[in-house]
Design a protein around this motif. Sequence first.
Motif, PDB file in Angstrom:
ATOM      1  N   TRP A 112       0.834  -1.206   0.000  1.00 26.66           N
ATOM      2  CA  TRP A 112       0.000   0.000   0.000  1.00 26.66           C
ATOM      3  C   TRP A 112       0.868   1.254   0.000  1.00 26.66           C
ATOM      4  O   TRP A 112       0.573   2.238  -0.695  1.00 26.66           O
ATOM      5  CB  TRP A 112      -0.928  -0.010   1.203  1.00 26.66           C
ATOM      6  CG  TRP A 112      -1.873   1.149   1.275  1.00 26.66           C
ATOM      7  CD1 TRP A 112      -3.048   1.298   0.605  1.00 26.66           C
ATOM      8  CD2 TRP A 112      -1.721   2.339   2.076  1.00 26.66           C
ATOM      9  NE1 TRP A 112      -3.658   2.491   0.933  1.00 26.66           N
ATOM     10  CE2 TRP A 112      -2.865   3.150   1.838  1.00 26.66           C
ATOM     11  CE3 TRP A 112      -0.755   2.783   2.965  1.00 26.66           C
ATOM     12  CZ2 TRP A 112      -3.039   4.388   2.461  1.00 26.66           C
ATOM     13  CZ3 TRP A 112      -0.931   4.017   3.589  1.00 26.66           C
ATOM     14  CH2 TRP A 112      -2.059   4.803   3.336  1.00 26.66           C
TER      15      TRP A 112
ATOM     16  N   GLU B 276       2.059   1.808  -3.432  1.00 28.18           N
ATOM     17  CA  GLU B 276       0.958   2.342  -4.224  1.00 28.18           C
ATOM     18  C   GLU B 276       0.792   3.843  -3.987  1.00 28.18           C
ATOM     19  O   GLU B 276       0.589   4.626  -4.931  1.00 28.18           O
ATOM     20  CB  GLU B 276      -0.324   1.604  -3.869  1.00 28.18           C
ATOM     21  CG  GLU B 276      -1.564   2.036  -4.627  1.00 28.18           C
ATOM     22  CD  GLU B 276      -2.783   1.249  -4.171  1.00 28.18           C
ATOM     23  OE1 GLU B 276      -3.476   0.670  -5.025  1.00 28.18           O
ATOM     24  OE2 GLU B 276      -3.034   1.194  -2.938  1.00 28.18           O
TER      25      GLU B 276
ATOM     26  N   THR C 144       0.933  -8.237  -4.005  1.00 23.59           N
ATOM     27  CA  THR C 144      -0.452  -7.787  -4.117  1.00 23.59           C
ATOM     28  C   THR C 144      -1.367  -8.976  -4.372  1.00 23.59           C
ATOM     29  O   THR C 144      -2.491  -9.039  -3.849  1.00 23.59           O
ATOM     30  CB  THR C 144      -0.599  -6.744  -5.233  1.00 23.59           C
ATOM     31  OG1 THR C 144       0.334  -5.681  -5.008  1.00 23.59           O
ATOM     32  CG2 THR C 144      -2.003  -6.155  -5.256  1.00 23.59           C
TER      33      THR C 144
ATOM     34  N   THR D 291      -9.209  -4.156   4.220  1.00 23.86           N
ATOM     35  CA  THR D 291      -8.723  -3.293   3.137  1.00 23.86           C
ATOM     36  C   THR D 291      -9.694  -2.166   2.816  1.00 23.86           C
ATOM     37  O   THR D 291      -9.310  -1.181   2.194  1.00 23.86           O
ATOM     38  CB  THR D 291      -8.478  -4.101   1.855  1.00 23.86           C
ATOM     39  OG1 THR D 291      -9.730  -4.548   1.309  1.00 23.86           O
ATOM     40  CG2 THR D 291      -7.575  -5.296   2.125  1.00 23.86           C
TER      41      THR D 291
ATOM     42  N   LEU E  23      -7.209   1.907   4.298  1.00 17.29           N
ATOM     43  CA  LEU E  23      -6.462   1.505   3.104  1.00 17.29           C
ATOM     44  C   LEU E  23      -7.244   1.792   1.840  1.00 17.29           C
ATOM     45  O   LEU E  23      -6.666   2.065   0.786  1.00 17.29           O
ATOM     46  CB  LEU E  23      -6.127   0.010   3.178  1.00 17.29           C
ATOM     47  CG  LEU E  23      -5.169  -0.400   4.308  1.00 17.29           C
ATOM     48  CD1 LEU E  23      -5.157  -1.908   4.467  1.00 17.29           C
ATOM     49  CD2 LEU E  23      -3.757   0.111   4.034  1.00 17.29           C
TER      50      LEU E  23
ATOM     51  N   TYR F  33      -9.229   0.161  -0.462  1.00 15.24           N
ATOM     52  CA  TYR F  33      -9.227  -0.567  -1.727  1.00 15.24           C
ATOM     53  C   TYR F  33      -9.915  -1.904  -1.543  1.00 15.24           C
ATOM     54  O   TYR F  33     -10.098  -2.405  -0.431  1.00 15.24           O
ATOM     55  CB  TYR F  33      -7.802  -0.764  -2.252  1.00 15.24           C
ATOM     56  CG  TYR F  33      -6.927  -1.704  -1.420  1.00 15.24           C
ATOM     57  CD1 TYR F  33      -6.978  -3.079  -1.622  1.00 15.24           C
ATOM     58  CD2 TYR F  33      -6.045  -1.202  -0.470  1.00 15.24           C
ATOM     59  CE1 TYR F  33      -6.169  -3.937  -0.891  1.00 15.24           C
ATOM     60  CE2 TYR F  33      -5.251  -2.057   0.279  1.00 15.24           C
ATOM     61  CZ  TYR F  33      -5.311  -3.412   0.072  1.00 15.24           C
ATOM     62  OH  TYR F  33      -4.529  -4.264   0.802  1.00 15.24           O
TER      63      TYR F  33
END
Length: 380
Positions: free
Chosen positions: A105, A108, A245, A371, A375, A377
């Motif tokens: 993360w 990202e 991922t 998630t 986070l 997502y």
Amino acid sequence: MVPVLATTVLALLAATAAFGLSVDEEPHEAAACAALKTRRGWHTLTDAEKKAYLDAELCLMKTPSTSGIRGARTKFDDFQAAHVLQMEIAHFVGQFLPFHRLFVWAHEQALQNSCGYTGAQPYWDETLDAGAFSKSPILDSILGFGGDGTGPNNCIETGPFANYTNPLGPGYAINDHCIDRQISDAQSAAASPSVVARCMNTTRYLDFWPCVEGGPHGAGHGGIGAQMLNPISSPGDPLFFLHHTWLDRIWAQWQDGDPAARLKDMGGNNRQNLSAMPTGPFPTGGFPGGFPWGTVLPTATGSASQTRTGMPPVGTGAPGGFNMPGMNMTRPADVPEPEVVGDPGNVTTLTHLVYLYGLVQNRTVGELMDTRGFLCYEYD
């Protein structure tokens, strides 16, 4: 807020002082999620979406480091350098999946905030290529990560990352080198749908986590090989982030199977310790030396009667261990032993603090379980 033993915090701060860094003893308040991003498989992305991701990674490789971590020159290196420092308490431990969830993360976020990437972190669905990594379209030389290594140093010579000079690795070494690969289709077989299904059919984290770490996790690292096979410096290959991922997606799907129980289900040891690993039948993995989880190894007397359900501690020289020639597994004097924060014992709990040396805010394992929380997502 999470209580932390003062002695643990002092030790941690001392350990990181050499790098000009600080580790907060408490996590920050989590921000609300405004709109979920959807992470998708690489094979489903359009050509434009693939190029956008590759360009953003190249951008990180050109952006100067801001972490101050040992050996890092670029923002891409920052992540590899943080992984180097945390290796001993991020693998074969209960926080293996939460640590890598935050780690990916953070990467990202760097792609988005530093390089203008507007997509979500993609994953590599390795079940599609299990047993045949060498033929995977993700290794395309134009809209992929380049192919296998060649020559005496196993350098990748195709794809967008062929000319990147990586200053970290193998292991703890600081040494300029290429991104190298030694693809093994045999090692990649543990990414098969049957192995993943075996993990998904577990009902406890103490069974699920080692199943994933021993099978699909080992398949990705062993199947790509070279830098990816080194448990310390493996993020030096950009495929690392798509691999982890995918593992995170497997965990998220498993959690969705029983969210009431599994969004709170955590456990395991806090430090690498063979005797503390969970027991049970694990699928074949792809770790170096041919040592998959659950492999029957000879005892000191030579009889093949001992079944090990975990990896031997790093540096022991045990059969199949990671202390192999050229891997530079011995922690040097200028790399402090990482400290466990938030968990005074040796059982991983939801108050365990995951820290990444300032790359992102520190978070507890409890904050990382869903998630769809801060986070922000989900997976397709």
